[in-house]
Structures are given as structure tokens and as C-alpha cells.
Design a protein around this motif. Structure first.
Motif, mmCIF file in Angstrom:
data_model
loop_
_atom_site.group_PDB
_atom_site.id
_atom_site.type_symbol
_atom_site.label_atom_id
_atom_site.label_comp_id
_atom_site.label_asym_id
_atom_site.label_seq_id
_atom_site.Cartn_x
_atom_site.Cartn_y
_atom_site.Cartn_z
ATOM 1 N N GLY A 149 0.825 -1.220 0.000
ATOM 2 C CA GLY A 149 0.000 0.000 0.000
ATOM 3 C C GLY A 149 0.853 1.262 0.000
ATOM 4 N N GLU A 150 2.150 1.102 -0.293
ATOM 5 C CA GLU A 150 3.053 2.267 -0.295
ATOM 6 C C GLU A 150 3.259 2.754 -1.734
ATOM 7 N N SER A 151 3.505 4.048 -1.866
ATOM 8 C CA SER A 151 3.780 4.604 -3.196
ATOM 9 C C SER A 151 5.171 4.132 -3.622
ATOM 10 N N LYS A 171 6.385 -2.353 11.445
ATOM 11 C CA LYS A 171 6.366 -1.908 10.034
ATOM 12 C C LYS A 171 7.280 -2.746 9.159
ATOM 13 N N LEU A 172 8.395 -3.214 9.711
ATOM 14 C CA LEU A 172 9.446 -3.788 8.870
ATOM 15 C C LEU A 172 9.174 -5.245 8.514
ATOM 16 N N ARG A 173 9.670 -5.682 7.357
ATOM 17 C CA ARG A 173 9.361 -7.007 6.821
ATOM 18 C C ARG A 173 10.358 -8.044 7.320
ATOM 19 N N VAL A 218 21.237 0.632 19.701
ATOM 20 C CA VAL A 218 20.062 -0.201 19.467
ATOM 21 C C VAL A 218 19.064 0.524 18.578
ATOM 22 N N PHE A 219 18.517 -0.221 17.597
ATOM 23 C CA PHE A 219 17.482 0.303 16.705
ATOM 24 C C PHE A 219 16.182 -0.408 17.051
ATOM 25 N N LEU A 220 15.091 0.392 17.151
ATOM 26 C CA LEU A 220 13.791 -0.216 17.442
ATOM 27 C C LEU A 220 12.749 0.260 16.430
ATOM 28 N N TYR A 221 12.004 -0.667 15.849
ATOM 29 C CA TYR A 221 10.737 -0.342 15.193
ATOM 30 C C TYR A 221 9.735 -1.311 15.783
ATOM 31 N N PRO A 222 9.229 -0.947 17.000
ATOM 32 C CA PRO A 222 8.375 -1.893 17.722
ATOM 33 C C PRO A 222 6.958 -1.926 17.163
ATOM 34 N N TYR A 265 12.995 -9.878 4.242
ATOM 35 C CA TYR A 265 14.070 -9.173 3.523
ATOM 36 C C TYR A 265 14.510 -7.872 4.189
ATOM 37 N N GLU A 266 14.082 -7.643 5.418
ATOM 38 C CA GLU A 266 14.625 -6.524 6.220
ATOM 39 C C GLU A 266 15.156 -7.053 7.560
ATOM 40 N N ALA A 267 14.246 -7.541 8.416
ATOM 41 C CA ALA A 267 14.669 -7.958 9.775
ATOM 42 C C ALA A 267 15.562 -9.203 9.743
ATOM 43 N N PHE A 300 15.196 -9.955 -1.285
ATOM 44 C CA PHE A 300 15.849 -8.658 -1.183
ATOM 45 C C PHE A 300 14.881 -7.487 -1.106
ATOM 46 N N ASP A 301 15.367 -6.411 -0.531
ATOM 47 C CA ASP A 301 14.683 -5.115 -0.517
ATOM 48 C C ASP A 301 15.547 -4.224 -1.398
ATOM 49 N N PRO A 302 15.114 -3.957 -2.642
ATOM 50 C CA PRO A 302 16.009 -3.261 -3.587
ATOM 51 C C PRO A 302 16.446 -1.879 -3.115
ATOM 52 N N VAL A 303 15.500 -1.093 -2.557
ATOM 53 C CA VAL A 303 15.870 0.214 -2.014
ATOM 54 C C VAL A 303 15.214 0.372 -0.653
ATOM 55 N N ASP A 304 16.033 0.268 0.388
ATOM 56 C CA ASP A 304 15.528 0.468 1.745
ATOM 57 C C ASP A 304 15.723 1.923 2.135
ATOM 58 N N GLY A 305 14.692 2.512 2.742
ATOM 59 C CA GLY A 305 14.784 3.927 3.112
ATOM 60 C C GLY A 305 14.204 4.817 2.027
ATOM 61 N N SER A 306 13.162 4.295 1.359
ATOM 62 C CA SER A 306 12.606 5.000 0.187
ATOM 63 C C SER A 306 12.244 6.449 0.481
ATOM 64 N N SER A 307 11.859 6.732 1.718
ATOM 65 C CA SER A 307 11.439 8.119 2.027
ATOM 66 C C SER A 307 12.626 9.077 1.963
ATOM 67 N N ARG A 363 19.616 8.932 17.563
ATOM 68 C CA ARG A 363 20.001 9.123 16.165
ATOM 69 C C ARG A 363 18.988 8.344 15.329
ATOM 70 N N TYR A 364 18.312 8.979 14.374
ATOM 71 C CA TYR A 364 17.337 8.266 13.551
ATOM 72 C C TYR A 364 17.383 8.814 12.131
ATOM 73 N N ILE A 365 17.915 8.011 11.194
ATOM 74 C CA ILE A 365 18.069 8.479 9.803
ATOM 75 C C ILE A 365 16.771 8.234 9.031
ATOM 76 N N GLY A 366 16.053 7.152 9.452
ATOM 77 C CA GLY A 366 14.828 6.828 8.732
ATOM 78 C C GLY A 366 15.092 5.877 7.572
ATOM 79 N N SER A 367 16.349 5.412 7.467
ATOM 80 C CA SER A 367 16.705 4.318 6.561
ATOM 81 C C SER A 367 17.254 3.211 7.450
#
Ligand code: FBP
Length: 340
Positions: A61-63, A268-270, A255-259, A273-275, A111-118, A237-241
Motif C-alpha cells: 500500500g506504499e507509493s 512496520k518492517l518485513r 540499538v534500533f527499534l521499530y516496535p 528481507y529486512e529484519a 531482497f529489498d532493492p531500495v531500503d529507506g525510500s522516504s 540518532r534516527y536516519i529513517g533508513s
């Protein structure tokens, strides 16, 4: 080893030191070649009109960004040539992709071809995440069920960061190694051999705009880190990628969290091909990856695009997060709670 060790030479030595280790290591070299092409697509995107949305909406559902599509096509096109892959699964493809009807090779690529699309359009680090599994069927077209393998069944995993430099980091189960793209020779050169993640860090990475939707244990954990409760003063620190936030914590600790949260009960994360790939790398570097309750590498996916809560990074930081989760929050901060 020669002074400048290219990825090809390093992989050749790794294969010689692990007879019969299978030719899947060649897939790392193939991903690197495709990654060089994508790095050029990223660098040139503003000049070639490849920034912005493609107008498509993906299975999540993402652009879909133009670069998501272009990178996906590059990886599929280049990786199916090697004859080692039977199938692929990608964040940008709803279904599993069978390389040929008869199913040529013994391996699967996710694979995730481009992670951090935003971050694509704003020149902030983005990346590609990937991992390799062995087929579970003898031949024929791949089916989705062959991808439903636990993270510890990965043969190798890696990521490529497109940032101030282009780097490839991978593990094949014997340590984590980093290579930097030499833009003059066009080679990936060994610059970070046997990366070890510090046991504890001083950085936490989370999108705190989601705080109100987090569970109490997650909020308490972040407050505890900020208050210096873990005996160290943490900074945010949060880059969003994910790939860039993970890479920083891999080298510096943290430590990185996307709880999970009230609007995304699975996070949110898959998983596939991400986690999963980053969890394999984290553990190989001495770190940990958890949902808060379970080890990411023990999870068996049920669908290709399944989401999962993710807490990943330095072992002590992830252990503490799990303690907050298992004790329902504040109490985990007290020493006696630690023994729970
Ligand atoms: P994609 O870009 O591959 O869809 O990945 C998801 C992602 O961008 C991660 O890289 C990042 O950690 C997270 O989502 C950022 O999410 P949010 O904008 O909600 O903080």
C-alpha cells in the motif's frame, strides 16, 4: 592477502577455506556487481529524472518510487543470469519470481532493492538488503512455501549502503566483513574485516513520533536509556533508513527499534528481507535481534511480506529491551528485576 583485497579475492579465499561451501558465495559477488549498477542509478537519479514516485502502489500500500522500480529491475535482470538462482522474492514484487520454468539453480534470493525510500529524493543514505537460502524443492518453478524458512537457515546475508561512500557488508556464517567501493578501480575493497558490534552502545534509534502509540514497556525502556539508567548516557540518532541506522550501530554500538504499536500491531518492517538478513549479520557480529519477546532468526515466516516488530543492535541493549518487555516495563530497571 594483497594490500588491497577485492571482494572477489576475499570470496575466493573464503571458498578455499571452506571446501564444498557451495557456490552460493558467488551470489555475493553477483549482488555486488548489480549493486554497483544501482549505486550509479542512485548517484545519477536527479540527472536522469529517476527521483520521485512512479505513480504505482506496491503490495504494502506504499507509493513506489521510480528508483524502487529501477533497482528492482536491475537486481532481477542481473541476478537471474548467473544460473545459481531458482527464484527471488522482493519488497517490490507481490509474488515470488521463478527464474525459469525448470528452475535453474539451487538457491533463492530475497531482497529489498531500495531500503529507506522516504530518503531517496533528499540525498540521505539508502540501501539494499538481501539474503540467500537453499531451495527446499528439487526442481520446477519455485513456490512461495520454499521462502518460508527461518532466519537461521540463511546461507548468507548482506546489505549495500548508498551513502557518502558505497559499502557492501555481508556474512556467510563466519564473521561480518565490509567492503568499500573504490570509484576509481570500480572494485569493492576490504576495509572492515571481521566487524564486531560493541556489546553495549550509547545510541538509540527509533521514530519517537510514534511514542504515544508504543506499549508502556517500550516507552519505559527508551526513558530508561535517556535517563542514563543503563549506566551510560544515550543519545538519539534516527536516519529513517533502516540499513543506514543499522550500519551506524553495527560500527559504533547502539540499538534500533521499530516496535509494534497501536496502529501497527506487527510493526512496520518485513521479516524476510529486512529484519531477517540484518538479524543474521547482527548475531554474526556479536549483537542480537528480537521482536521484544522472540529471537528474530527463530521466526518461521507465514507470508512473503510478513511484518515483524524489530529491536536490533548491541547484545546488552537488546537484552535490556527484552527484560522491559517481559516485566511489563519500569520494574525491569531494578537489579532484582534483572534476574527475572
Ligand atoms: P522501505 O523504505 O524499504 O519501505 O523500508 C522501510 C523504512 O523506510 C526503513 O528503512 C526505515 O527504518 C523505516 O521504514 C522508516 O519508517 P518511518 O518513516 O515510519 O519512521
Amino acid at each position: 592477502m594483497p594490500t588491497k583485497t577485492t571482494l572477489e579475492i576475499f570470496i575466493r579465499h573464503q571458498r578455499q577455506s571452506r571446501p564444498g561451501s557451495g557456490d552460493y558465495l558467488q551470489l555475493i559477488v553477483d549482488m555486488a556487481e548489480a549493486g554497483k549498477r544501482v549505486a550509479a542509478q542512485v548517484n545519477q537519479a536527479a540527472l536522469t529524472g529517476a527521483l520521485g514516485s512512479s505513480g504505482q502502489i506496491n503490495v504494502h500500500g506504499e507509493s513506489v518510487q521510480k528508483l524502487d522500480e529501477a533497482a528492482n529491475e536491475t537486481f532481477v535482470g542481473m541476478m537471474e543470469r548467473g544460473g545459481l538462482l531458482a527464484g527471488m522474492a522482493s519488497e517490490e514484487m507481490e509474488n515470488a519470481y521463478s527464474v525459469t520454468a525448470e528452475g535453474s539453480g539451487p538457491y533463492l534470493l530475497v531482497f529489498d532493492p531500495v531500503d529507506g525510500s522516504s530518503n531517496i529524493d533528499v540525498n540521505v543514505s539508502i540501501g539494499t538488503i538481501f539474503s540467500i537460502y537453499r531451495r527446499t524443492e528439487k526442481g520446477g518453478r519455485v513456490c512461495e512455501s520454499e521462502f518460508m524458512q527461518r532466519g537461521w537457515e540463511q546461507l548468507c546475508a548482506g546489505y549495500i549502503t548508498y551513502g557518502s561512500s558505497t559499502m557492501l557488508v555481508y556474512t556467510a556464517g563466519d564473521g561480518v566483513h565490509g567492503f568499500t567501493l573504490d570509484t576509481y578501480s570500480g572494485d569493492f575493497i576490504l576495509t572492515h574485516e571481521n566487524i564486531r558490534m560493541p556489546a553495549a552502545g550509547e545510541i538509540y534509534s527509533a521514530n519517537e513520533a510514534n511514542r504515544e502509540r508504543w506499549s508502556a514497556p517500550v516507552r519505559d525502556y527508551i526513558d530508561h536509556l535517556r535517563r542514563g539508567g543503563a549506566g551510560r548516557k544515550y543519545t538519539g540518532r534516527y536516519i529513517g533508513s533502516l540499513v543506514a541506522d543499522f550500519h551506524r550501530n553495527l560500527l559504533k554500538g547502539g540499538v534500533f527499534l521499530y516496535p509494534a504499536d497501536s496502529s501497527a500491531p506487527q510493526g512496520k518492517l518485513r521479516l524476510l528481507y529486512e529484519a531477517g538478513p540484518l538479524a543474521f549479520i547482527a548475531e554474526q557480529a556479536g549483537g542480537k535481534a528480537s521482536t521484544g519477546d522472540e529471537r528474530i532468526l527463530d521466526l518461521k515466516p507465514e507470508t512473503l511480506h510478513q511484518r515483524v516488530p524489530l529491536i536490533i543492535g548491541s547484545a546488552e541493549d537488546v537484552d535490556l529491551a527484552e527484560r522491559f518487555q517481559s516485566t511489563g516495563g519500569r520494574r525491569a530497571a531494578t537489579p532484582e528485576a534483572a534476574v527475572i
